[in-house]
Design a protein around this motif. Structure first.
Motif, PDB file in Angstrom:
ATOM      1  N   LEU A 289       0.955  -1.351   0.150  1.00  0.00           N
ATOM      2  CA  LEU A 289      -0.013   0.141   0.046  1.00  0.00           C
ATOM      3  C   LEU A 289       0.974   1.220   0.023  1.00  0.00           C
TER       4      LEU A 289
ATOM      5  N   VAL B  54       1.042   3.942  -3.160  1.00  0.00           N
ATOM      6  CA  VAL B  54       0.452   5.380  -3.059  1.00  0.00           C
ATOM      7  C   VAL B  54       1.672   6.269  -3.498  1.00  0.00           C
TER       8      VAL B  54
ATOM      9  N   LEU C 121      -2.448   8.838  -7.152  1.00  0.00           N
ATOM     10  CA  LEU C 121      -2.643   8.716  -5.903  1.00  0.00           C
ATOM     11  C   LEU C 121      -2.118   9.610  -4.885  1.00  0.00           C
TER      12      LEU C 121
ATOM     13  N   TYR D  28      -5.234   9.723   0.176  1.00  0.00           N
ATOM     14  CA  TYR D  28      -4.184   8.546   0.091  1.00  0.00           C
ATOM     15  C   TYR D  28      -2.964   8.512   0.692  1.00  0.00           C
TER      16      TYR D  28
ATOM     17  N   LEU E  20      -3.738   7.567   4.152  1.00  0.00           N
ATOM     18  CA  LEU E  20      -3.678   6.098   4.017  1.00  0.00           C
ATOM     19  C   LEU E  20      -2.440   5.554   4.124  1.00  0.00           C
ATOM     20  N   CYS E  21      -1.515   6.242   3.517  1.00  0.00           N
ATOM     21  CA  CYS E  21      -0.027   6.021   3.725  1.00  0.00           C
ATOM     22  C   CYS E  21       0.309   5.905   4.928  1.00  0.00           C
TER      23      CYS E  21
ATOM     24  N   TYR F 263      -9.078  -1.003   1.454  1.00  0.00           N
ATOM     25  CA  TYR F 263      -8.730  -0.053   0.224  1.00  0.00           C
ATOM     26  C   TYR F 263      -8.256  -0.663  -0.892  1.00  0.00           C
TER      27      TYR F 263
ATOM     28  N   THR G 154     -10.859   0.990  -3.756  1.00  0.00           N
ATOM     29  CA  THR G 154     -10.353   1.900  -4.353  1.00  0.00           C
ATOM     30  C   THR G 154      -9.752   1.410  -5.836  1.00  0.00           C
TER      31      THR G 154
ATOM     32  N   ILE H 150      -5.935   1.815  -6.576  1.00  0.00           N
ATOM     33  CA  ILE H 150      -4.991   1.151  -5.858  1.00  0.00           C
ATOM     34  C   ILE H 150      -5.132  -0.458  -6.343  1.00  0.00           C
TER      35      ILE H 150
END
Length: 332
Positions: free
Chosen positions: A57, A61, A67, A72, A75-76, A304, A308, A311
């Motif tokens: 992931l 990203v 992204l 995002y 999210l990272c 995710y 997404t 991704i």
């Protein structure tokens, strides 16, 4: 993070012998010692999934230009926190299960306490930042476009890290100041603040109240703000003119809603079990505590990847590339 605030504030007495343990023994899961090998298998598989999923992931990203948006990047950050959380607890638990290597120093115990609690607070803060990001994207899209992405991410990241460190460092000092002389055997797979504090032959009232105030001032406040944010978000969504606009707006935040549920539901179940499950066997409490440390790192990248499109497509591209490389090597 389990603060497990005990109602018995005076469980330790001020009369102590002057000796303090510097080494502790983690028992794993008492009552299920003969099942440790079998229990370790889902833990090991979950840990591999968490490490591989969150590492992929972060890679996706960082390398995928489409992204490079606040949601995002948050999210990272969440994936990095999940990597730290799972790596702090699972390898030691596996060492206990496989090799009966339960010895851990007081410094090692304090380090586990720090990272478990700090990552818990950091994850809560990141989820709150993602809720605000979703709120601005839906309720004030013009401002969302104007705000510089990198500047916001750096500021939010610094606030999350500084808040986690400033709240949890006193927690560690409060544990290390205690004379620990009642026992050095922890019926658990990792060190937890109140579990260690209960071994003190001194008053632990400060530890109890600080743990409670830390919980209320971070995770509970974050949960309240997240709830308020989504109240405004849903109010704005249902005012949109068409069903297609509803679905698009809700789809923007669906992954984040899943991440919130993945984070808070295991904690709520474990906390309710501790509060009201007086007749629940101790090994159930330990398994539940372990689950809420493993479930978010395992499920977040899966959620995710499913929700997404960018991704998911990038992940499939990476897997296909790896498969072609492996096939070419085997064919030679």
């Amino acid at each position: 993070m389990s603060f497990q605030i005990s109602v018995t504030l005076s469980m330790a007495t001020p009369n102590h012998t002057g000796t303090s343990h510097s080494l502790f023994i983690l028992l794993g899961i008492p009552g299920l010692e003969d099942q440790h090998i079998w229990i370790s298998r889902p833990f090991f598989i979950s840990y591999l999934v968490a490490v591989l999923g969150n590492s992929l992931l972060v890679f996706i990203v960082v390398t995928e230009c489409s992204l490079h948006e606040p949601m995002y990047f948050f999210l990272c950050m969440l994936a990095v926190v999940d990597l730290i959380l799972s790596t702090t607890t699972v390898p030691k638990a596996l060492a206990v299960f496989w090799f009966h290597a339960g010895e851990i120093s007081l410094d090692g115990c304090a380090t586990q306490i720090f990272f478990i609690h700090a990552t818990f607070i950091a994850e809560s803060g990141i989820l709150l930042a993602m809720a605000f990001d979703c709120y601005v994207a839906i309720c004030d899209p013009l401002r969302y476009v104007r705000v510089p992405c990198c500047e916001v991410i750096i500021r939010v990241g610094l606030v999350v890290v500084l808040r986690s460190f400033s709240v949890i460092l006193p927690d560690v000092f409060l544990v290390k100041r205690l004379p620990l002389c009642h026992s050095n055997v922890l019926p658990h797979t990792y060190c937890e603040h109140m579990a260690v504090a209960k071994f003190a032959c001194a008053n632990i009232r400060v530890n109890v109240w600080y743990g409670l105030s830390a919980l209320l001032s971070t995770a509970m406040i974050d949960a309240l703000h997240i709830w308020v944010s989504y109240t405004f978000i849903l109010n704005a969504v249902f005012r949109l003119p068409s069903r297609g606009a509803w679905q698009k707006a809700l789809g923007t935040c669906s992954s984040h809603i899943c991440a919130i549920l993945v984070f808070y539901i295991p904690i709520a179940v474990s906390s309710l079990t501790h509060c009201f499950g007086n007749h629940v066997p101790p090994h159930i409490h330990i398994l539940l505590a372990k689950c809420y440390l493993l479930i978010p790192p395992v499920l977040n990248p899966i959620v995710y990847a499913v929700h997404t499109k960018q991704i998911r497509e990038r992940l499939l591209h990476i897997l296909k590339s790896l498969w072609r490389i492996l096939r070419d090597k085997l064919s030679k």
